[in-house]
Design a protein around this motif. Structure first.
Motif, PDB file in Angstrom:
ATOM      1  N   UNK A  32       0.839  -1.202   0.000  1.00 35.33           N
ATOM      2  CA  UNK A  32       0.000   0.000   0.000  1.00 35.33           C
ATOM      3  C   UNK A  32       0.874   1.253   0.000  1.00 35.33           C
ATOM      4  N   UNK A  33       1.960   1.239   0.788  1.00 32.90           N
ATOM      5  CA  UNK A  33       2.864   2.394   0.809  1.00 32.90           C
ATOM      6  C   UNK A  33       3.493   2.617  -0.571  1.00 32.90           C
ATOM      7  N   UNK A  34       3.850   1.541  -1.259  1.00 34.64           N
ATOM      8  CA  UNK A  34       4.432   1.687  -2.597  1.00 34.64           C
ATOM      9  C   UNK A  34       3.407   2.244  -3.574  1.00 34.64           C
ATOM     10  N   UNK A  39       0.958   7.031  -6.505  1.00 36.78           N
ATOM     11  CA  UNK A  39      -0.134   8.008  -6.612  1.00 36.78           C
ATOM     12  C   UNK A  39       0.356   9.428  -6.352  1.00 36.78           C
ATOM     13  N   UNK A  40       1.287   9.586  -5.431  1.00 35.77           N
ATOM     14  CA  UNK A  40       1.818  10.909  -5.110  1.00 35.77           C
ATOM     15  C   UNK A  40       2.749  11.404  -6.211  1.00 35.77           C
ATOM     16  N   UNK A  41       3.320  10.494  -6.974  1.00 36.46           N
ATOM     17  CA  UNK A  41       4.203  10.890  -8.055  1.00 36.46           C
ATOM     18  C   UNK A  41       5.657  10.533  -7.808  1.00 36.46           C
ATOM     19  N   UNK A  42       5.940   9.857  -6.739  1.00 34.42           N
ATOM     20  CA  UNK A  42       7.303   9.459  -6.436  1.00 34.42           C
ATOM     21  C   UNK A  42       7.523   8.043  -6.992  1.00 34.42           C
TER      22      UNK A  42
END
Length: 135
Positions: A32-34, A39-42
């Motif tokens: 989920x963190x990945x 989603x954030x763009x990182x």
């Protein structure tokens, strides 16, 4: 003590389901963190997080296929009344979950059905070669 006599409750241990569940929850949180990093763009950091998981997944699939029993394999029964006996797989159902085994014992002339978790593959031992006769 008879092998079939159950142990007293104070001697019982957990089967390992709780630690397994914790590991699965940590793995899910990691994934989920990945995905949130994507989603954030990182995307570089997210790719670096997911690459080891992809490698682990491919390795697990490879070892599962390599260790899976198939017709003609030499096996040893590890669970049940025939425990310790060896034989060869002569048939399997479509899913590969139920295998028909011809045991190499004189006591069992007909093939027996086993579930795939009751048996394990053994490496075939090479036949001893006869020394060449000298003239």
């Amino acid at each position: 003590m008879n092998k079939l006599t159950p142990l007293l409750p104070q001697h019982r241990k957990a089967a390992g389901f709780a630690p397994s569940g914790v590991i699965e929850m940590l793995l899910l949180a990691y994934i989920v963190a990945a995905v949130l990093n994507y989603a954030v763009g990182n995307w570089i950091f997210a790719t670096a997080m997911l690459a080891p998981l992809a490698g682990l997944f491919c390795w697990a699939q490879y070892t599962d296929r390599r260790d899976r029993c198939k017709i003609g394999d030499q096996i040893q029964v590890s669970l049940g009344p025939h425990s310790g006996m060896e034989g060869a797989i002569v048939g399997a159902n479509k899913g590969g979950t139920r295998l028909t085994v011809q045991l190499s014992s004189a006591e069992q002339p007909e093939p027996i059905d086993f579930f795939n978790y009751q048996i394990r593959k053994v490496k075939p031992t090479p036949e001893p070669s006869q020394p060449a006769a000298r003239d």
